[in-house]
Design a protein around this motif. Structure first.
Motif, PDB file in Angstrom:
ATOM      1  N   GLU A 449     -24.951  27.253   5.047  1.00  0.00           N
ATOM      2  CA  GLU A 449     -24.689  28.684   4.868  1.00  0.00           C
ATOM      3  C   GLU A 449     -25.979  29.497   5.014  1.00  0.00           C
ATOM      4  N   ILE A 450     -27.047  29.038   4.369  1.00  0.00           N
ATOM      5  CA  ILE A 450     -28.314  29.778   4.413  1.00  0.00           C
ATOM      6  C   ILE A 450     -28.857  29.844   5.833  1.00  0.00           C
ATOM      7  N   VAL A 451     -28.916  28.703   6.510  1.00  0.00           N
ATOM      8  CA  VAL A 451     -29.525  28.664   7.842  1.00  0.00           C
ATOM      9  C   VAL A 451     -28.691  29.449   8.849  1.00  0.00           C
ATOM     10  N   VAL A 452     -27.381  29.302   8.800  1.00  0.00           N
ATOM     11  CA  VAL A 452     -26.519  30.036   9.741  1.00  0.00           C
ATOM     12  C   VAL A 452     -26.627  31.538   9.507  1.00  0.00           C
ATOM     13  N   ARG A 453     -26.613  31.956   8.257  1.00  0.00           N
ATOM     14  CA  ARG A 453     -26.734  33.398   7.974  1.00  0.00           C
ATOM     15  C   ARG A 453     -28.083  33.948   8.418  1.00  0.00           C
ATOM     16  N   ALA A 454     -29.134  33.133   8.281  1.00  0.00           N
ATOM     17  CA  ALA A 454     -30.480  33.613   8.595  1.00  0.00           C
ATOM     18  C   ALA A 454     -30.685  33.858  10.087  1.00  0.00           C
ATOM     19  N   VAL A 455     -29.763  33.411  10.918  1.00  0.00           N
ATOM     20  CA  VAL A 455     -29.879  33.675  12.355  1.00  0.00           C
ATOM     21  C   VAL A 455     -29.787  35.175  12.631  1.00  0.00           C
ATOM     22  N   HIS A 456     -28.895  35.874  11.920  1.00  0.00           N
ATOM     23  CA  HIS A 456     -28.641  37.279  12.229  1.00  0.00           C
ATOM     24  C   HIS A 456     -28.902  38.225  11.064  1.00  0.00           C
ATOM     25  N   GLU A 457     -29.095  37.698   9.852  1.00  0.00           N
ATOM     26  CA  GLU A 457     -29.289  38.564   8.700  1.00  0.00           C
ATOM     27  C   GLU A 457     -30.724  38.483   8.196  1.00  0.00           C
ATOM     28  N   PRO A 458     -31.273  39.590   7.705  1.00  0.00           N
ATOM     29  CA  PRO A 458     -32.594  39.548   7.054  1.00  0.00           C
ATOM     30  C   PRO A 458     -32.429  38.954   5.644  1.00  0.00           C
ATOM     31  N   LEU A 459     -32.202  37.664   5.612  1.00  0.00           N
ATOM     32  CA  LEU A 459     -31.805  36.981   4.375  1.00  0.00           C
ATOM     33  C   LEU A 459     -32.957  36.913   3.386  1.00  0.00           C
ATOM     34  N   ILE A 460     -32.681  37.258   2.136  1.00  0.00           N
ATOM     35  CA  ILE A 460     -33.617  37.113   1.034  1.00  0.00           C
ATOM     36  C   ILE A 460     -33.143  35.935   0.178  1.00  0.00           C
TER      37      ILE A 460
END
Length: 584
Positions: A449-460
Motif C-alpha cells: 500500500e505504501i509503495v504503490v501510493r507513493a508513486v503518485h501521492e506526496p506520501l507522508i
C-alpha cells in the motif's frame, strides 16, 4: 503420504585429485554462519541449500562425473572438512578424496523434475557431519541410465547465496563442456580468494583494522537505540510458534522500480523504507534497527565459492518524513551499514557482551532484511505506465498467504525479497509472540500500500494505522522508559526479588535524584557489591525484551515494611550505591 517416484538407488564414487592442503581458522563469513548453525543444533539442516541443474542432452554418467571432478578439484571449499565441528571447528583443506554420487533410476513415465524435488528433500533433510563429510551432496536422476537432473545439496558453511550461484554456474559450464575443461570461472586452488587465504588475510593488521572500524559502527548503533524494538507485551504464540508469509505482487515491483528510477536509488531502498516505517509504527519506536544481510563481495571476490555474507547493523528514523526524503535517508544508512558489514564475529560477540553489561539489557538484534535478488532488480516486469488504474489492476492479482510454520527460529521479524523476474516476492518470518499472524498479514499488505501510493501521492509516513490498518502495540500501566529502552517494572522488581543473595528489595520506576528504575536492596549475606548484584541481574535478564536491570542500586543496612514507598527506603542507612556498570 504420496508415493515415491524415485526408483533403484546406487552409488557412484567420484575420486578427485586437487592441489593444495592446509589447516586454519574459519574465515569471518564461515564463522558467522557456523554460529547460527550451532545455535540451531540438530535442526541446522534448515541451512542446507538445494539446487537442481538440468543435464544437457547427450551427456552420460562419465561426463557428469568428469564435470563434477573438475569443479571439485578447482574449488577449495568443496574439499574442506571442519575438525572440531560442531563446537569449535577449524577448516582443513584436502588435496584429494572421493565424493559419492547418489544415483536414482526413474521409470519412463515418471516426471524427472518431481523425482529431483523428492531427492533434494531427502538430501537436504540430513544434517552435515562436517568433521568427516564433504560439504556437498550430489544426487543424479536418470532415465534408462541417461542422467537428466543433477541435484546439489550444499552446506551453508561452504557457500552463501552468491557463492551458490557461482558454483552452479561452474558446474553447468563444466557439464556443457562435457567435463573436458572450460570451467574457467572457478578459482584455482591456492588463489588469494580461497577460504584459507581469506582467513589469513582477515587476521592480518589490515583485516583487524577493518573489524575494529566495524565495531565502532555497531557500538554507535547499539547504544543510540532501544535494546530491542520488541520491548512490549507479548501475546500467546501460535503452535508452532514461528510463521512464514509470502506476498507476490507485480504492482509492488512496478511501483518500487518506478520510484527507484525517479529518485535514482535502488528498489531495495524503496522496499526497506516502507518496511522500516511500518516496523517503527507497529513497535512504537521512532528509531528502528535491523540487521541487513550484506553480500560483502568486493570485485576481487565475486567468483569466490565461500560464504562471505554477514549481518550489517542498520538504523534509521523515518517516522513523519515525506516518503521520498525517507528513501534517500534509508539509502545513506544502508550504505553506511554495508561499509561496516565485514568483521570478526568474535569481536562482535565481545562487543555485545560489553553493551549488555553497560546497558543492563540484552542487545536484541532479531529484526532482519535480506534482498536476495542477484542484481537487485526484476528483469521481466509488465511493461506498462504505472498509472493509478494500471497499478490497481495489477494489485488484483496480488497473492498473500501463510506459507510456512516453524518450531524454532532465531528471529522475531525477518523480511526477505526473493528472486522472481516478473513480480516482487516478499517473504516475512515472524515470532507470533511478538508479531501475530493477523498483524503480519497487515504489515505485508501495508508495504504494498505504501509503495504503490507513493508513486503518485506526496506520501507522508504518518498515520500509518489509517493507511494500512496496522495498530501500534500498547504498553499499559507498569511499563516505563529507561535509558536502555522500555521495561516492565513489575518484571524487573520480580527479577531483583528473585536474587537469592538479597533479603529484601524494592524497585521504583522514578527514583528521584537517582534517576529512572532504581533498586533498593538489603543483603542476605555480607560481601555482595553493587557490581556483583548488577552482574547477577544481567544474567537473570538473559534475552528478555520486557526487562532490564535497574539503572541505579542502593544497598541498605535495613528495610522498611514490604510495600513501603520510595521515601521510606530513602531514609534507610546506606551501605553502598552505584550503577554497577564498569566506567565508560
Amino acid at each position: 503420504m504420496s508415493r515415491s517416484v524415485l526408483g533403484v538407488r546406487r552409488q557412484v564414487p567420484v575420486a578427485f585429485h586437487g592441489t593444495g592442503a592446509g589447516d586454519g581458522e574459519l574465515a569471518w563469513g564461515q564463522r558467522a554462519i557456523w554460529q547460527a548453525m550451532h545455535w540451531l543444533g540438530d535442526g541446522n539442516h534448515f541451512f542446507n541449500l538445494a539446487r537442481t541443474i538440468t543435464v544437457p542432452a547427450g551427456r552420460g554418467m562419465a561426463e557428469v562425473c568428469a564435470a563434477l571432478r573438475q569443479v571439485v578439484e578447482r574449488t577449495e571449499g568443496l574439499r574442506t572438512r571442519f575438525p572440531g565441528y560442531p563446537d569449535d571447528p577449524r577448516q582443513q583443506l584436502h588435496p584429494e578424496g572421493t565424493l559419492d554420487l547418489v544415483v536414482h533410476e526413474v521409470a519412463q513415465a515418471a516426471d524427472v523434475d518431481s523425482a529431483a524435488e523428492e531427492l533434494a528433500r531427502r538430501l537436504r533433510g540430513q544434517v552435515f557431519r562436517h568433521e568427516q563429510e564433504w560439504p556437498l551432496r550430489v544426487g543424479v536422476v536418470c532415465r534408462q541410465d541417461v542422467p537428466a537432473r543433477l541435484v546439489l545439496v550444499i552446506s551453508h558453511l561452504c557457500v552463501d547465496g552468491a557463492a551458490l550461484r557461482q558454483l552452479c554456474g561452474d558446474i553447468a559450464a563444466a557439464l556443457a563442456a562435457g567435463g573436458l575443461g572450460g570451467a574457467d570461472q572457478a578459482e584455482p586452488d591456492g588463489s588469494a580468494t580461497g577460504p584459507l587465504a581469506l582467513a589469513q588475510a582477515e587476521s592480518d593488521p589490515a583485516g583487524q583494522a577493518r573489524s575494529t572500524a566495524a565495531m565502532r559502527h555497531w557500538r554507535s548503533a547499539l547504544t543510540a537505540t532501544s535494546h530491542s524494538i520488541f520491548d512490549f507485551p507479548t501475546v500467546t504464540p501460535d503452535d508452532p510458534r514461528f510463521a512464514g508469509l509470502t506476498l507476490e505482487s507485480a504492482a509492488l515491483a512496478v511501483a518500487a522500480e518506478h520510484i527507484a528510477g525517479r529518485l535514482r536509488v535502488t528498489s531495495s531502498s524503496v522496499l526497506l523504507t516502507a518496511i522500516a516505517a511500518l516496523l517503527g509504527h507497529y513497535t512504537a519506536h521512532d528509531q528502528v534497527t535491523l540487521q541487513i544481510i550484506a553480500a560483502n563481495r568486493q570485485p576481487e571476490l565475486r567468483a569466490t565459492v565461500a560464504p562471505l555474507a554477514q549481518n550489517g547493523m542498520f538504523t534509521t528514523s523515518v517516522a513523519g518524513s515525506p516518503f521520498d526524503a525517507a528513501v534517500r535517508k534509508v539509502l545513506r544508512s544502508s550504505l553506511d551499514c554495508f561499509r561496516h558489514s565485514a568483521y570478526d564475529p568474535r569481536d562482535l560477540a565481545a562487543l555485545l557482551e560489553q553493551v549488555r553489561v553497560q546497558r543492563g539489557a540484552h542487545p536484541d538484534r532479531e529484526a532482519f532484511f535480506n534482498d536476495a535478488r542477484p542484481d537487485g532488480r526484476w528483469s521481466a516486469l509488465p511493461q506498462l505506465d504505472p498509472t493509478p488504474e494500471n497499478l490497481s489492476r495489477l494489485r488484483e492479482d496480488t497473492r498473500l498467504a501463510v506459507t510456512d510454520r516453524y518450531e524454532r527460529l532465531g528471529i522475531k521479524s525477518f523480511w526477505a525479497v526473493h528472486p522472481m523476474a516478473d513480480r516482487a516476492v516478499l517473504h516475512l518470518q515472524v515470532d507470533t509472540a511478538y508479531v501475530p499472524v493477523a498483524t503480519a498479514l497487515l504489515l505485508m499488505r501495508g508495504v504494498e500500500e505504501i509503495v504503490v501510493r507513493a508513486v503518485h501521492e506526496p506520501l507522508i509516513l504518518a498515520d500509518l494505522e489509517g493507511l494500512t490498518g496496522v495498530r501500534p502495540v500498547r504498553r499499559e500501566e507498569g511499563w516505563s522508559r529507561t535509558a536502555a529502552g522500555w521495561a516492565h517494572v513489575p518484571s524487573v522488581a520480580a527479577l531483583v526479588a528473585g536474587c537469592p543473595r538479597l533479603a529484601a528489595s524494592a524497585v521504583f520506576a522514578d527514583g528521584g535524584e537517582a534517576g529512572p528504575l532504581v533498586a533498593y536492596a538489603v543483603l542476605a549475606e555480607p560481601g555482595l557489591t553493587v557490581e556483583d548484584l548488577h552482574a547477577e541481574l544481567c544474567a537473570a535478564v538473559g534475552e528478555r525484551t520486557d526487562a532490564v536491570t535497574p539503572g541505579h542500586y542502593v544497598l541498605c543496612d535495613s528495610a522498611p515494611p514490604p510495600g513501603s514507598p520510595l521515601g521510606d527506603w530513602q531514609r534507610q542507612p546506606v551501605l553502598a550505591a552505584g550503577s554497577g556498570r564498569p566506567p565508560q
